[in-house]
Design an enzyme around this catalytic site. Structure first.
Site, PDB file in Angstrom:
ATOM      1  N   ASP A  14       6.793  -9.032  -4.935  1.00  0.00           N
ATOM      2  CA  ASP A  14       5.361  -8.155  -4.807  1.00  0.00           C
ATOM      3  C   ASP A  14       5.364  -7.327  -3.621  1.00  0.00           C
ATOM      4  OD1 ASP A  14       4.927  -9.585  -7.294  1.00  0.00           O
ATOM      5  OD2 ASP A  14       2.988 -10.530  -6.563  1.00  0.00           O
ATOM      6  N   GLU A  18      -0.053  -7.065  -4.725  1.00  0.00           N
ATOM      7  CA  GLU A  18      -1.103  -8.112  -4.496  1.00  0.00           C
ATOM      8  C   GLU A  18      -1.732  -7.638  -3.467  1.00  0.00           C
ATOM      9  OE1 GLU A  18      -1.351 -12.892  -3.510  1.00  0.00           O
ATOM     10  OE2 GLU A  18       0.118 -12.172  -5.062  1.00  0.00           O
TER      11      GLU A  18
END
Length: 265
Positions: free
Chosen positions: A44, A81
Site C-alpha cells: 500500500d 491507506e
C-alpha cells in the site's frame, strides 16, 4: 519510493489531502514500506495526516470521493491507506487512540454502501503512529516528533496483540499477509521495533525450527515479488500453515504469558 506510477499516485493523493484539509492540515507523512525498505508489488501507499480539528461531513465526503478515484488494486494503482488523526486526540498520548478518518481498499465496498468513515477508537493507530515517528517522511509539515508524542512500547504491544484474533480469522483468505503480520507481532513483542514485513520474517526465520520455516519463506517470497492475485500455495505448503501458525503463537504466548489457542479453535 520507486516507479513513475507510484510517485504520480502519491503526488495525486497528497494533493487531494492538502486540498480537502487545507489550513487544518498540520502534517502529512508517508510511512510503511515506501520509507522502510521500499515498495513491494502488493504494498500500500501508507499516509497519515495530522489535523487541528475533526473533519466535517462535507470534507469527509470529499476526501472519500477523491480516494475512491486515486486508490485501487490494479497494474497502475496501488491501494492507498490514509489515516487522519486530530492532534489533540493523540497528544498527550493515551490508549486506545481515536482516529478521525481511515480509508483502506479493504473497506471500499463498505464505504460505497454506508458512506464516509466516522471517528472512533483505533488501537492499530498506535502502530501507525509508531511507524511514522520511526521512519515517517514529511510530505507537508514538520518532522513528526514535533506534532506527535512517543508511543510507549507497552502500547505497541497492546495494539499488536489486539489484532491477532482478526488475523487468525483471515488466515485462509489472506495467508501471505497474515503470516507476515504474525511474524511482525512476534518481532515487536520481543524487540520493541516495528520492522518491514520482510525484515520481520527474517528475524522470525532465524528463530523458528527448520520444519516451520518453509511457510514463512514462501510468504516472504510472495511479498517481495508477487501481487495478491498472483499468490499461489502448493498443497504441501498449505498443509504446513496451521502448524507454523501454532509455533509462532506459542512464541508469542511465551512473551505475553497467555494463550491464543482458544482463538484458533
Amino acid at each position: 519510493m520507486a516507479g513513475t506510477d507510484a510517485v504520480d499516485q502519491l503526488q495525486r493523493t497528497a494533493a487531494l489531502v492538502r486540498g480537502v484539509l487545507a489550513a487544518d492540515l498540520l502534517g502529512l507523512y508517508l510511512h510503511g514500506s515506501a520509507v522502510l525498505g521500499g515498495l513491494r508489488p502488493a504494498s500500500d501507499l501508507d499516509l497519515l495526516a495530522v489535523t487541528r480539528h475533526g473533519l466535517d461531513d462535507g470534507r469527509r465526503r470529499a476526501l472519500l470521493d477523491g480516494l475512491l478515484e486515486v486508490s485501487g488494486s490494479t497494474a497502475v494503482l496501488r491501494p492507498v491507506e490514509l489515516t487522519v488523526v486530530v492532534q489533540a486526540e493523540v497528544r498527550p498520548w493515551r490508549f486506545p487512540p481515536t482516529g478521525d478518518f481511515l480509508y483502506g481498499e479493504w473497506l471500499r465496498e463498505e464505504f460505497l454502501a454506508t458512506g464516509p468513515p466516522r471517528p472512533g477508537p483505533m488501537p492499530d493507530l498506535a502502530l501507525a503512529l509508531g511507524a511514522v515517528l520511526a521512519g515517517g517522511h514529511p510530505l507537508t509539515g514538520p518532522p513528526p516528533a514535533r506534532l506527535l508524542d512517543p508511543v510507549p512500547h507497552t502500547d505497541l504491544v497492546r495494539a499488536s496483540l489486539l489484532g491477532v484474533p482478526g488475523l487468525l480469522a483471515d488466515l485462509a483468505g489472506d495467508t501471505r499477509n497474515v503470516l507476515l503480520t504474525l511474524a511482525r507481532v512476534w518481532t515487536t513483542l520481543a524487540t520493541g521495533e516495528i520492522r518491514p514485513k520482510d525484515a520481520a520474517a527474517d528475524w522470525a526465520l532465524a528463530r523458528l525450527a527448520p520444519e516451520h520455516r518453509p511457510v514463512l519463506e514462501h510468504a516472504k517470497s510472495l511479498y517481495l515479488g508477487r501481487r495478491y492475485e498472483e499468490e499461489t500455495w502448493s498443497p504441501e505448503l498449505r498443509d504446513r500453515v496451521g502448524p507454523h501458525v501454532d509455533a509462532v503463537l506459542a512464541r508469542i504466548d511465551d512473551l505475553r504469558g497467555r494463550s491464543w489457542r482458544t482463538a484458533r479453535r
